[in-house]
Design an enzyme around this catalytic site. Structure first.
Site, PDB file in Angstrom:
ATOM      1  N   LYS A 237      -7.663  -8.145  13.885  1.00 16.16           N
ATOM      2  CA  LYS A 237      -8.621  -7.293  13.159  1.00 16.16           C
ATOM      3  C   LYS A 237     -10.027  -7.629  13.655  1.00 16.16           C
ATOM      4  CE  LYS A 237      -6.167  -6.381   8.893  1.00 16.16           C
ATOM      5  NZ  LYS A 237      -4.876  -6.726   9.535  1.00 16.16           N
TER       6      LYS A 237
ATOM      7  N   ASP B  75      -5.808  -4.017  15.309  1.00 15.03           N
ATOM      8  CA  ASP B  75      -5.508  -3.339  14.043  1.00 15.03           C
ATOM      9  C   ASP B  75      -6.629  -2.354  13.729  1.00 15.03           C
ATOM     10  OD1 ASP B  75      -3.181  -4.717  13.561  1.00 15.03           O
ATOM     11  OD2 ASP B  75      -4.063  -6.138  12.154  1.00 15.03           O
ATOM     12  N   MET B  76      -6.330  -1.325  12.935  1.00 21.02           N
ATOM     13  CA  MET B  76      -7.378  -0.393  12.522  1.00 21.02           C
ATOM     14  C   MET B  76      -7.652  -0.594  11.033  1.00 21.02           C
ATOM     15  SD  MET B  76      -9.475   1.751  13.764  1.00 21.02           S
ATOM     16  CE  MET B  76      -8.935   2.589  15.251  1.00 21.02           C
TER      17      MET B  76
ATOM     18  N   GLN C 189      -4.332   6.017  12.601  1.00 17.79           N
ATOM     19  CA  GLN C 189      -3.810   6.224  11.236  1.00 17.79           C
ATOM     20  C   GLN C 189      -3.634   7.716  10.974  1.00 17.79           C
ATOM     21  OE1 GLN C 189      -7.392   4.336  10.342  1.00 17.79           O
ATOM     22  NE2 GLN C 189      -6.488   2.598   9.245  1.00 17.79           N
TER      23      GLN C 189
ATOM     24  N   ARG D  10      -0.232   2.239  18.499  1.00 22.76           N
ATOM     25  CA  ARG D  10       0.577   2.109  17.277  1.00 22.76           C
ATOM     26  C   ARG D  10       0.156   3.216  16.324  1.00 22.76           C
ATOM     27  NH1 ARG D  10      -0.924  -2.989  14.081  1.00 22.76           N
ATOM     28  NH2 ARG D  10       0.294  -4.030  15.697  1.00 22.76           N
TER      29      ARG D  10
ATOM     30  N   LYS E  80       0.733   5.310   9.016  1.00 25.11           N
ATOM     31  CA  LYS E  80       0.192   6.299   8.066  1.00 25.11           C
ATOM     32  C   LYS E  80      -1.244   5.964   7.699  1.00 25.11           C
ATOM     33  CE  LYS E  80       4.538   7.725   5.929  1.00 25.11           C
ATOM     34  NZ  LYS E  80       5.273   7.992   4.677  1.00 25.11           N
ATOM     35  N   GLY E  81      -1.551   4.668   7.528  1.00 25.67           N
ATOM     36  CA  GLY E  81      -2.889   4.252   7.102  1.00 25.67           C
ATOM     37  C   GLY E  81      -2.830   3.607   5.734  1.00 25.67           C
TER      38      GLY E  81
ATOM     39  N   ARG F 181      -1.684  -6.326  -1.372  1.00 26.43           N
ATOM     40  CA  ARG F 181      -1.735  -4.960  -0.799  1.00 26.43           C
ATOM     41  C   ARG F 181      -0.322  -4.437  -0.556  1.00 26.43           C
ATOM     42  NH1 ARG F 181      -6.165  -6.987   1.708  1.00 26.43           N
ATOM     43  NH2 ARG F 181      -5.048  -7.503   3.617  1.00 26.43           N
ATOM     44  N   ARG F 182       0.611  -5.317  -0.155  1.00 24.28           N
ATOM     45  CA  ARG F 182       1.999  -4.886   0.044  1.00 24.28           C
ATOM     46  C   ARG F 182       2.602  -4.459  -1.295  1.00 24.28           C
ATOM     47  NH1 ARG F 182       0.327  -5.327   4.436  1.00 24.28           N
ATOM     48  NH2 ARG F 182       0.037  -3.153   3.938  1.00 24.28           N
TER      49      ARG F 182
HETATM   50  C1  LIG Z   1       3.703  -2.728  12.194  1.00 25.31           C
HETATM   51  C2  LIG Z   1       2.713  -2.130  11.258  1.00 25.31           C
HETATM   52  C3  LIG Z   1       1.362  -2.266  11.514  1.00 25.31           C
HETATM   53  C4  LIG Z   1       0.421  -1.665  10.675  1.00 25.31           C
HETATM   54  N1  LIG Z   1      -0.900  -1.744  11.006  1.00 25.31           N
HETATM   55  C5  LIG Z   1      -1.805  -1.051  10.256  1.00 25.31           C
HETATM   56  C6  LIG Z   1      -3.172  -0.974  10.625  1.00 25.31           C
HETATM   57  O1  LIG Z   1      -3.603  -1.532  11.628  1.00 25.31           O
HETATM   58  N2  LIG Z   1      -3.998  -0.248   9.838  1.00 25.31           N
HETATM   59  C7  LIG Z   1      -3.573   0.409   8.713  1.00 25.31           C
HETATM   60  O2  LIG Z   1      -4.364   1.074   8.045  1.00 25.31           O
HETATM   61  N3  LIG Z   1      -2.276   0.306   8.316  1.00 25.31           N
HETATM   62  C8  LIG Z   1      -1.397  -0.393   9.057  1.00 25.31           C
HETATM   63  N4  LIG Z   1      -0.074  -0.442   8.657  1.00 25.31           N
HETATM   64  C9  LIG Z   1       0.303   0.021   7.293  1.00 25.31           C
HETATM   65  C10 LIG Z   1       0.634   1.483   7.277  1.00 25.31           C
HETATM   66  O3  LIG Z   1      -0.545   2.253   7.480  1.00 25.31           O
HETATM   67  C11 LIG Z   1       1.242   1.907   5.929  1.00 25.31           C
HETATM   68  O4  LIG Z   1       0.344   1.637   4.901  1.00 25.31           O
HETATM   69  C12 LIG Z   1       2.555   1.215   5.617  1.00 25.31           C
HETATM   70  O5  LIG Z   1       3.337   1.030   6.763  1.00 25.31           O
HETATM   71  C13 LIG Z   1       3.360   2.053   4.620  1.00 25.31           C
HETATM   72  O6  LIG Z   1       3.679   3.312   5.185  1.00 25.31           O
HETATM   73  P1  LIG Z   1       5.155   3.742   5.643  1.00 25.31           P
HETATM   74  O7  LIG Z   1       4.998   4.534   6.897  1.00 25.31           O
HETATM   75  O8  LIG Z   1       5.994   2.547   5.803  1.00 25.31           O
HETATM   76  O9  LIG Z   1       5.655   4.728   4.562  1.00 25.31           O
HETATM   77  P2  LIG Z   1       5.530   4.797   2.945  1.00 25.31           P
HETATM   78  O10 LIG Z   1       4.924   6.120   2.664  1.00 25.31           O
HETATM   79  O11 LIG Z   1       4.931   3.576   2.350  1.00 25.31           O
HETATM   80  O12 LIG Z   1       7.057   4.832   2.541  1.00 25.31           O
HETATM   81  C14 LIG Z   1       7.871   5.923   2.954  1.00 25.31           C
HETATM   82  C15 LIG Z   1       9.305   5.590   2.698  1.00 25.31           C
HETATM   83  O13 LIG Z   1       9.673   4.438   3.475  1.00 25.31           O
HETATM   84  C16 LIG Z   1      10.610   3.662   2.746  1.00 25.31           C
HETATM   85  N5  LIG Z   1      10.026   2.347   2.427  1.00 25.31           N
HETATM   86  C17 LIG Z   1       8.722   2.004   2.505  1.00 25.31           C
HETATM   87  N6  LIG Z   1       8.557   0.716   2.123  1.00 25.31           N
HETATM   88  C18 LIG Z   1       9.763   0.258   1.774  1.00 25.31           C
HETATM   89  C19 LIG Z   1      10.261  -0.981   1.274  1.00 25.31           C
HETATM   90  N7  LIG Z   1       9.454  -2.004   1.016  1.00 25.31           N
HETATM   91  N8  LIG Z   1      11.578  -1.094   1.042  1.00 25.31           N
HETATM   92  C20 LIG Z   1      12.414  -0.063   1.273  1.00 25.31           C
HETATM   93  N9  LIG Z   1      12.006   1.144   1.709  1.00 25.31           N
HETATM   94  C21 LIG Z   1      10.713   1.295   1.974  1.00 25.31           C
HETATM   95  C22 LIG Z   1      10.895   4.417   1.470  1.00 25.31           C
HETATM   96  O14 LIG Z   1      11.988   5.281   1.697  1.00 25.31           O
HETATM   97  C23 LIG Z   1       9.636   5.225   1.271  1.00 25.31           C
HETATM   98  O15 LIG Z   1       9.792   6.357   0.466  1.00 25.31           O
HETATM   99  C24 LIG Z   1       0.877  -0.987   9.517  1.00 25.31           C
HETATM  100  C25 LIG Z   1       2.238  -0.856   9.258  1.00 25.31           C
HETATM  101  C26 LIG Z   1       3.145  -1.397  10.107  1.00 25.31           C
HETATM  102  C27 LIG Z   1       4.603  -1.189   9.815  1.00 25.31           C
END
Ligand SMILES: Cc1cc2nc3c(=O)[nH]c(=O)nc-3n(C[C@H](O)[C@H](O)[C@H](O)COP(=O)(O)OP(=O)(O)OC[C@H]3O[C@@H](n4cnc5c(N)ncnc54)[C@H](O)[C@@H]3O)c2cc1C
Length: 306
Positions: free
Chosen positions: A98, A132-133, A161, A182, A185-186, A286-287
């Site tokens: 970051k 990272d963004m 994102q 990468r 969604k954001g 945040r998670r």
């Molecule tokens: C490798 C990586 C790097 C990232 N880097 C950045 C970054 O640099 N900047 C940034 O802003 N964000 C980053 N993110 C976070 C990202 O932007 C999302 O906030 C986060 O990944 C949640 O979005 P999602 O695509 O998993 O879908 P979500 O909309 O959260 O979930 C969609 C579906 O996925 C499934 N799901 C999601 N979580 C779970 C779980 N815990 N258990 C079971 N099923 C689940 C479910 O079916 C859910 O309905 C990163 C994510 C990853 C994976």
């Protein structure tokens, strides 16, 4: 509502003390974070690589406000890269950085210099760096730094994102040969003026961006746990004839581990984003805020360890 409560808790030092000292905390934290030290990061990396996963390591830090903090973060990455290389864990393991942790909020040049030192160390270790963004006020600055770094270290990766309205156009800019992007969604709360607000709009944007990246000449890194988007990624990989060396899936450590293993079993490259460090509290909260269902896991750990 629940999300706001959890995010408020993430900023409370009292709640932090409570969580950090609770007897069940260690196991819960360990699900999402490798541990506090570099040795924890190496141990977890070794385990993931043994399971056929690639890894990107993130040194957790919050609120870097002095050059000393920024330089300490840089030094931790330099140490980590030396140890990963010595342990034979590169290139399977790379690092995620970051820019805010390297000083971006108060001195963009310092952040660039620090990032450049990390890119040089990664290059020497035979691996890569992904920037990272963070929130949308930093996007231009981060992409500027990326462009400068890529002159000498062309494999330096970007994160885009899908919730930002600008991202489809950024994907077109960054879909060229050698470019690692990468797509996620954001994770930040962004205003409507710059970001799609509904899950449906964000998902549709993700698919448009995924199409641009998979059709391009770069190396797409599809970071999502979303089953529908993963299925679309698999479909486009077949359509564009992209084998495991031409794109990858990425997921967070501890989230959908069975799905990560399934994709590895199918022959895909899957990279786990592995956070470690003393500052695990904000990351963990945040998670939990992102998916309050994770609270169930937290709750079960509480019940079983009491
Ligand atoms: C490798 C990586 C790097 C990232 N880097 C950045 C970054 O640099 N900047 C940034 O802003 N964000 C980053 N993110 C976070 C990202 O932007 C999302 O906030 C986060 O990944 C949640 O979005 P999602 O695509 O998993 O879908 P979500 O909309 O959260 O979930 C969609 C579906 O996925 C499934 N799901 C999601 N979580 C779970 C779980 N815990 N258990 C079971 N099923 C689940 C479910 O079916 C859910 O309905 C990163 C994510 C990853 C994976």
């Amino acid at each position: 509502m629940l999300r706001s409560v959890i995010l408020a808790a993430s900023r409370s030092s009292q709640v932090e003390r409570l969580v950090a000292t609770a007897p069940f905390t260690r196991d819960v934290v360990r699900r999402f974070v490798a541990g506090a030290g570099t040795d924890d990061a190496l141990r977890a990396t070794r385990e993931l690589v043994a399971d056929g996963l690639a890894v990107t390591l993130d040194n957790l830090g919050e609120d870097t406000v002095t050059p000393e903090q920024a330089n300490a973060t840089r030094d931790e990455y330099l140490k980590l890269l030396r140890l990963l290389s010595a342990a034979g864990l590169t290139p399977a393991a790379e690092v995620s950085v970051k820019l805010s942790a390297l000083g971006q909020m108060f001195d963009e040049q310092l952040a660039y210099d620090n990032a450049r030192a990390i890119c040089a160390a990664a290059d020497a270790a035979g691996t890569t760096v992904t920037l990272d963004m963070e929130d949308h006020t930093t996007t231009d600055s981060t992409l500027d730094v990326l462009a400068k770094l890529r002159k000498d270290y062309p494999s330096t990766g970007a994160v885009l994102q899908a919730y930002l309205r600008r991202t489809e156009s950024d994907c077109r800019e960054l879909a060229g040969a050698g470019s690692r992007v990468r797509l996620c969604k954001g994770a930040y709360k962004e205003p409507e003026s710059v970001a799609y607000q509904s899950a449906r709009e964000v998902d549709r944007s993700y698919v448009r961006c995924l199409n641009v990246l998979m059709a391009g000449d770069g190396y797409p890194m599809l970071a999502t746990h979303d089953p529908r988007l993963i299925a679309i990624g698999e479909d486009r990989a077949r359509w564009f004839d992209r084998g495991p060396d031409r794109f990858e899936f990425q997921m967070l450590y501890g989230i959908r581990p069975e799905e990560q293993a399934r994709l590895v079993g199918e022959g895909y490259t899957v990279r786990t984003y592995l956070p470690y460090g003393e500052d695990w509290y904000g990351y963990l909260m945040r998670r939990l805020a992102e998916r309050p269902a994770n609270l169930m896991f937290f709750g079960r750990a509480l019940m079983s360890k009491k």
